[in-house]
Motif scaffolding. Sequence first.
Motif, PDB file in Angstrom:
ATOM      1  N   CYS A 176       0.837  -1.607  -0.218  1.00 48.39           N
ATOM      2  CA  CYS A 176       0.173  -0.289   0.142  1.00 48.39           C
ATOM      3  C   CYS A 176       0.606   0.782  -0.281  1.00 48.39           C
ATOM      4  O   CYS A 176       1.517   1.263   0.978  1.00 48.39           O
ATOM      5  CB  CYS A 176      -1.220  -0.121   1.283  1.00 48.39           C
ATOM      6  SG  CYS A 176      -1.987  -1.335   1.385  1.00 48.39           S
ATOM      7  N   GLY A 177       0.997   1.990  -1.249  1.00 44.49           N
ATOM      8  CA  GLY A 177       1.514   3.556  -1.370  1.00 44.49           C
ATOM      9  C   GLY A 177       3.032   3.334  -1.505  1.00 44.49           C
ATOM     10  O   GLY A 177       3.304   4.495  -1.624  1.00 44.49           O
ATOM     11  N   HIS A 207      -4.997  -1.315   8.499  1.00 44.33           N
ATOM     12  CA  HIS A 207      -3.981  -0.218   7.358  1.00 44.33           C
ATOM     13  C   HIS A 207      -4.910  -0.170   5.679  1.00 44.33           C
ATOM     14  O   HIS A 207      -5.183   0.357   4.832  1.00 44.33           O
ATOM     15  CB  HIS A 207      -3.005  -0.969   7.037  1.00 44.33           C
ATOM     16  CG  HIS A 207      -1.501  -0.305   6.537  1.00 44.33           C
ATOM     17  ND1 HIS A 207      -1.114   0.615   6.952  1.00 44.33           N
ATOM     18  CD2 HIS A 207      -1.320  -0.754   5.435  1.00 44.33           C
ATOM     19  CE1 HIS A 207      -0.268   1.418   5.802  1.00 44.33           C
ATOM     20  NE2 HIS A 207       0.122   0.221   5.003  1.00 44.33           N
ATOM     21  N   GLN A 210      -8.529   1.504   4.612  1.00 42.36           N
ATOM     22  CA  GLN A 210      -7.758   2.723   4.064  1.00 42.36           C
ATOM     23  C   GLN A 210      -7.618   2.892   2.800  1.00 42.36           C
ATOM     24  O   GLN A 210      -7.752   3.893   2.528  1.00 42.36           O
ATOM     25  CB  GLN A 210      -7.628   3.302   5.347  1.00 42.36           C
ATOM     26  CG  GLN A 210      -7.816   3.346   7.192  1.00 42.36           C
ATOM     27  CD  GLN A 210      -7.126   4.881   8.148  1.00 42.36           C
ATOM     28  OE1 GLN A 210      -6.882   6.222   6.944  1.00 42.36           O
ATOM     29  NE2 GLN A 210      -7.827   4.554   8.765  1.00 42.36           N
ATOM     30  N   HIS A 211      -6.644   2.301   2.569  1.00 38.26           N
ATOM     31  CA  HIS A 211      -5.876   1.852   1.614  1.00 38.26           C
ATOM     32  C   HIS A 211      -6.540   1.765   0.339  1.00 38.26           C
ATOM     33  O   HIS A 211      -6.786   1.834  -1.031  1.00 38.26           O
ATOM     34  CB  HIS A 211      -4.731   1.419   1.448  1.00 38.26           C
ATOM     35  CG  HIS A 211      -2.986   1.844   1.778  1.00 38.26           C
ATOM     36  ND1 HIS A 211      -2.163   2.858   1.212  1.00 38.26           N
ATOM     37  CD2 HIS A 211      -3.183   1.901   3.666  1.00 38.26           C
ATOM     38  CE1 HIS A 211      -1.943   3.730   2.306  1.00 38.26           C
ATOM     39  NE2 HIS A 211      -1.975   2.918   3.891  1.00 38.26           N
TER      40      HIS A 211
ATOM     41  N   GLY B 177      -0.146   6.513   5.088  1.00 34.15           N
ATOM     42  CA  GLY B 177      -0.460   6.577   4.761  1.00 34.15           C
ATOM     43  C   GLY B 177      -2.560   6.370   4.962  1.00 34.15           C
ATOM     44  O   GLY B 177      -3.819   6.343   4.484  1.00 34.15           O
ATOM     45  N   THR B 178      -2.799   6.480   6.748  1.00 40.60           N
ATOM     46  CA  THR B 178      -4.132   6.513   7.187  1.00 40.60           C
ATOM     47  C   THR B 178      -3.810   7.927   7.081  1.00 40.60           C
ATOM     48  O   THR B 178      -2.956   9.165   7.570  1.00 40.60           O
ATOM     49  CB  THR B 178      -4.014   5.356   8.513  1.00 40.60           C
ATOM     50  OG1 THR B 178      -3.067   5.675   9.577  1.00 40.60           O
ATOM     51  CG2 THR B 178      -4.203   4.123   7.993  1.00 40.60           C
ATOM     52  N   HIS B 211       7.183   5.741   2.222  1.00 37.89           N
ATOM     53  CA  HIS B 211       6.096   6.812   2.651  1.00 37.89           C
ATOM     54  C   HIS B 211       6.709   7.973   3.596  1.00 37.89           C
ATOM     55  O   HIS B 211       6.567   8.903   3.808  1.00 37.89           O
ATOM     56  CB  HIS B 211       5.624   5.868   3.933  1.00 37.89           C
ATOM     57  CG  HIS B 211       4.352   5.345   3.885  1.00 37.89           C
ATOM     58  ND1 HIS B 211       2.897   5.404   2.723  1.00 37.89           N
ATOM     59  CD2 HIS B 211       4.211   4.086   2.913  1.00 37.89           C
ATOM     60  CE1 HIS B 211       2.522   4.945   2.437  1.00 37.89           C
ATOM     61  NE2 HIS B 211       3.535   3.305   2.641  1.00 37.89           N
TER      62      HIS B 211
END
Lengths: 278, 278
Positions: A176-177, A207, A210-211, B177-178, B211
Amino acid sequence: MSTAKTRIAICAPGKRLEQEHADAVRELVADDAAIELEFHPQCFASHGHFAGTDAERMGALVECANDSGFDAVWFANGGYGSNRIAAEAVAQLGAAARSKRYVGYSDAGFLLAALYRAGIGSPAHGPMVGDIRREGGAEAVRRSLDFLSGGVGGFEPSLDGHPAAAFNLMTLAMLCGTDLMPDLTRHVVMVEEVSEHLYAVDRLFFHIAQHLRGAAGLRLGRIGDVPENDRPFGMTEEEIARFWCEKAGIEYLGRADIGHDGANRVVPFGLAARARSQ
Amino acid sequence: MSTAKTRIAICAPGKRLEQEHADAVRELVADDAAIELEFHPQCFASHGHFAGTDAERMGALVECANDSGFDAVWFANGGYGSNRIAAEAVAQLGAAARSKRYVGYSDAGFLLAALYRAGIGSPAHGPMVGDIRREGGAEAVRRSLDFLSGGVGGFEPSLDGHPAAAFNLMTLAMLCGTDLMPDLTRHVVMVEEVSEHLYAVDRLFFHIAQHLRGAAGLRLGRIGDVPENDRPFGMTEEEIARFWCEKAGIEYLGRADIGHDGANRVVPFGLAARARSQ
């Protein structure tokens, strides 16, 4: 595939492959004239935790994918390590890589993600060579061989008109991200996990949920071999999935027939399932 | 603090507190007329994995933070669960919460992040009540009590003119990212971990490094109690940190004196260290 024979290149982007597992899968297809397996020597290399250094693992993957003599690339094993080579490997893929199928899961999900993000070939979550060791391993391996040969017999049964993707939960959380993460908007996302405490599963769901905002929905695969904790978590795995999906506004669609086990089914990324089942 | 007495409210956003640990810390400060500890009854509640239901844990936290009779809020324990209540709790905080210090680490890092993101009070990574059980636990607890009383004696020694933040590695990875994640641009970010395999540490670094682009640098705390694996990973914890920092263009600044142990130091978030040490 319309060719008489499907030529499958095998490499190990994470953990090395045991020779006995390679032999067992070779034996499984020995009488099948339509399948030819080519184990890259890197499958059996060893460097610390990995099947060879990052350079060796990346080199083998790029070699297999860019070789027009192969129709597909099959990942030998999960373990850990494909995230260390995925971005650089995908950047080196050429025309011959674009027409191939790619199958793996667990740690290999980093590669499926990177390939799918780059629009290269047909990546699918599915059993790997090393799964031959499991109960039901021969059937698992046959499911992937069927997909690698152009079949749909091993598909996860809930696949429908939505684009799909499937991941190990931890792998997805780590994706994610990052620069490997594909856009999963309007996708049905399936997740499975193994050997994690339920509190860790809950934390991972916090986690990923939310992504995944914008996804068409989430399906929960098997959460296997949960270690015993000093106290019960207090929610089941499905309650956990529902809880975080609801918080993030993602539809919880029920179970998925995937997991770290012999029953693990094939989930082609994107709309591959729809295209083939129509 | 300029007041003669520092009144500290204690709640447990994750795991419940053992009565004996509360008693040991009470005893530690029994002769200190400048410190008054108030254990919220929720510290000793139990609901599955947690110190009470989400509603109970959130209620206690909001009560402690919004009570103008307290100067600070001290988190009793880590464990798991503060991420389940952090967003809703912070949304309910009022004026009295803004002048308080907040101390915890590990799972409580979700709350430190959320408070820092919202600009509420002075959050700091530091020992918790439950750390009294550790070797060196009394000293650890005294470091946090010193900070909670306005002191700087327990500060992590590398703190300098950069804004800082410190996290458990897994907690930070789950935050990325949250809606709890603060902007850590130009911050020195310190991370520590416990009871994770080195391959998992490597995987977490893959995630957080991407991140943290834009951070002033990263410092590596202790990576404690690494479980034995079936094969050596092949890189040390510091090689892992350097590898991913270099990939992400983040400066690796060396070690940090933090960890899941009695030597764990206080890291105030933001520029608190500079403001107080000048």
